[in-house]
Design an enzyme around this catalytic site. Structure first.
Site, short mmCIF file in Angstrom:
data_model
loop_
_atom_site.label_atom_id
_atom_site.label_comp_id
_atom_site.label_asym_id
_atom_site.label_seq_id
_atom_site.Cartn_x
_atom_site.Cartn_y
_atom_site.Cartn_z
N GLY A 1 5.70 -1.67 7.25
CA GLY A 1 7.10 -2.09 7.38
C GLY A 1 7.89 -1.20 8.31
CD GLU A 2 11.33 0.23 12.00
OE1 GLU A 2 10.27 0.68 12.44
OE2 GLU A 2 12.33 0.96 11.81
CB SER B 1 6.54 4.84 16.44
OG SER B 1 6.37 5.18 15.08
CG LEU B 2 7.71 8.03 22.98
CD1 LEU B 2 8.96 7.22 23.21
CD2 LEU B 2 7.95 9.50 23.37
CG HIS B 3 3.00 4.84 19.60
ND1 HIS B 3 2.53 5.97 18.96
CD2 HIS B 3 3.46 4.02 18.61
CE1 HIS B 3 2.69 5.82 17.65
NE2 HIS B 3 3.26 4.68 17.42
CB CYS C 1 0.35 -1.63 13.71
SG CYS C 1 0.84 -1.40 12.00
CB SER D 1 7.98 6.83 10.62
OG SER D 1 7.32 6.46 11.81
CB CYS E 1 -0.48 1.08 9.09
SG CYS E 1 0.46 2.55 9.22
CD GLU F 1 -2.53 -0.78 2.84
OE1 GLU F 1 -2.46 0.31 3.46
OE2 GLU F 1 -3.16 -1.75 3.26
CB CYS G 1 2.40 7.70 3.27
SG CYS G 1 2.68 6.45 4.53
CG ASN H 1 -7.48 4.72 11.64
OD1 ASN H 1 -8.67 4.41 11.71
ND2 ASN H 1 -6.97 5.35 10.61
CB CYS I 1 3.10 -1.86 16.84
SG CYS I 1 4.80 -1.30 16.76
CB CYS J 1 5.67 -4.96 9.76
SG CYS J 1 6.68 -4.06 10.99
N1 SAH Z 1 7.50 0.95 11.42
C1 SAH Z 1 7.55 2.37 11.39
C2 SAH Z 1 6.77 3.00 10.26
C3 SAH Z 1 5.42 2.44 9.93
S1 SAH Z 1 4.10 2.74 11.05
C4 SAH Z 1 7.14 2.95 12.72
O1 SAH Z 1 6.81 2.17 13.61
O2 SAH Z 1 7.22 4.14 12.91
C5 SAH Z 1 3.75 4.45 10.90
C6 SAH Z 1 3.11 5.07 12.12
O3 SAH Z 1 1.72 4.71 12.23
C7 SAH Z 1 3.75 4.62 13.42
O4 SAH Z 1 3.85 5.70 14.29
C8 SAH Z 1 2.76 3.61 13.92
O5 SAH Z 1 2.92 3.37 15.27
C9 SAH Z 1 1.45 4.26 13.53
N2 SAH Z 1 0.28 3.38 13.49
C10 SAH Z 1 0.19 2.12 13.04
N3 SAH Z 1 -1.06 1.65 13.16
C11 SAH Z 1 -1.79 2.64 13.69
C12 SAH Z 1 -3.17 2.76 14.06
N4 SAH Z 1 -4.01 1.77 13.90
N5 SAH Z 1 -3.55 3.95 14.58
C13 SAH Z 1 -2.68 4.97 14.73
N6 SAH Z 1 -1.39 4.90 14.40
C14 SAH Z 1 -0.95 3.76 13.90
#
Ligand code: SAH
Length: 347
Positions: free
Chosen positions: A161-162, A216-218, A121, A193, A335, A94, A107, A292, A118, A114
């Site tokens: 992907g990472e 991506s801290l979260h 995701c 990212s 994603c 995608e 993007c 999301n 997470c 991946c």
């Molecule tokens: N692997 C990389 C890049 C891909 S994810 C990373 O982790 O940064 C891109 C961003 O979208 C990351 O910050 C990820 O945590 C976030 N993300 C993935 N799924 C999501 C969701 N369902 N809602 C909100 N953010 C999401």
């Protein structure tokens, strides 16, 4: 996949060597490079300033990686376009086009699937298939540019992907994308990212590029981060933050922290306070993303007041914050959702 050489993944230097080894003159490499990266042709046949013999020779030895547009969904709300591309080996990936006042932003995905796991995701649910080649990363941008007939000015490596788990290909991709002989996108308009692979962040910093690092801290504590992101088992939150500090020291580029707000999980006053303590002395920017929701997990979005309160708390402490505008909500914006749906339907 075919054994032929992936000519679109070569930088000009490698391509020059490749051609001189074939007994060709150096300037041919530049011509071919322009066909591939400026005019973006998809066959050697079209390279009309080369002799027919050379075109045939190249065709025997090399392939021109071009993605096939399998599906496009266009958001009725904001014009965001979500693309599903078919790769040579039958995998699908995608990419997303977002239209902003300041230009078109794409993007891209960096891997098929991946392996980072997470929790919120969708891209990671089936694990990793493989990393994308530099040409496959590039061609997402080329195809979208052709599709809309407009220039792409910004690229974010934030799709499936990472990117730092496909590090060598990522670096080659960056070189090709920002090369003055190609599309020449400014490094400043490129964001990568990562979920926080510490040694790679440090290596990337040492490259001293002008690209933006988004982390991506979260979560604001190791304990909570572990609940959402398995990668935290390997790299402790303070190690990750230190790597970000190092990135800023080496590159002078302000780091973006992505923080997906998950209702009742990481959106309390206490979380905001801990986050402030963690990063208040850094040259950084926080991007709050209302999570999301994906159907495979029961995470929910924080409500609007909670998001606003979280934002204000950070701002009161001098941290710059943006709340990510949700684009493409009506077209499986999160994603990995579109690819997943496609695969489910195909099975
Ligand atoms: N692997 C990389 C890049 C891909 S994810 C990373 O982790 O940064 C891109 C961003 O979208 C990351 O910050 C990820 O945590 C976030 N993300 C993935 N799924 C999501 C969701 N369902 N809602 C909100 N953010 C999401």
């Amino acid at each position: 996949m075919s054994e032929k050489t992936d000519i679109k993944s070569m930088n000009l230097e490698t391509l020059t060597k490749f051609l001189t080894d074939m007994g060709e003159k150096k300037f041919r490499a530049k011509q071919i490079y322009e066909w591939l990266h400026l005019r973006q042709v998809e066959s050697f046949e079209e390279m009309t300033n080369l002799s027919k013999t050379l075109r045939e020779q190249l065709d025997k030895k090399c392939r021109i990686v071009s993605l096939k547009k399998e599906q496009v969904q266009i958001s009725k709300i904001d014009g965001t376009r979500k693309y599903l591309f078919l790769l040579e080996d039958g995998n699908v990936i995608e990419s997303v086009l977002m239209k902003y006042k300041h230009g078109n932003s794409v993007c891209i995905s960096s891997q098929v699937g991946c392996r980072m796991g997470c929790r919120f995701c969708a891209s990671t649910l089936d694990g990793l298939e493989r990393g994308l080649t530099p040409s496959e990363m590039l061609d997402q941008i080329y195809q979208i540019g052709k599709d809309i007939g407009e220039r792409i000015s910004n690229v974010v490596v934030m799709g499936t992907g990472e990117p730092l788990d496909n590090y060598d290909n990522l670096l080659k991709f960056i070189e090709l994308l920002t090369d003055e002989n190609g599309l020449h996108i400014s490094q400043r308009n490129l964001t990568v990212s990562t979920c926080g692979i510490v040694p790679r962040i440090r290596e990337l910093a040492d490259q001293k590029l002008s690209i933006t690092l988004a982390l991506s801290l979260h979560a604001s504590s190791q304990k909570k981060r572990l609940e959402l992101m398995p990668v935290a088992n390997k790299y402790e939150i303070h190690e990750v933050i230190d790597a970000c500090r190092y990135y800023f020291e080496k590159t002078g580029r302000r780091v973006t922290f992505e923080y997906s707000l998950v209702g009742g999980v990481n959106d309390s006053d206490r979380d905001a306070k801990e986050l402030t303590d963690l990063i208040h002395d850094m040259n950084c920017h926080v991007n709050l993303i209302p999570v999301n929701p994906i159907k495979e997990r029961d995470y929910v979005q924080s409500n609007a007041e909670v998001i606003e309160a979280f934002k204000e708390k950070l701002e009161r402490n001098g941290i710059t914050v943006t709340v990510r505008r949700e684009l493409g909500r009506d077209i499986d914006g999160a994603c990995g959702q579109l690819r997943r749906k496609y695969k489910e339907n195909r099975m």
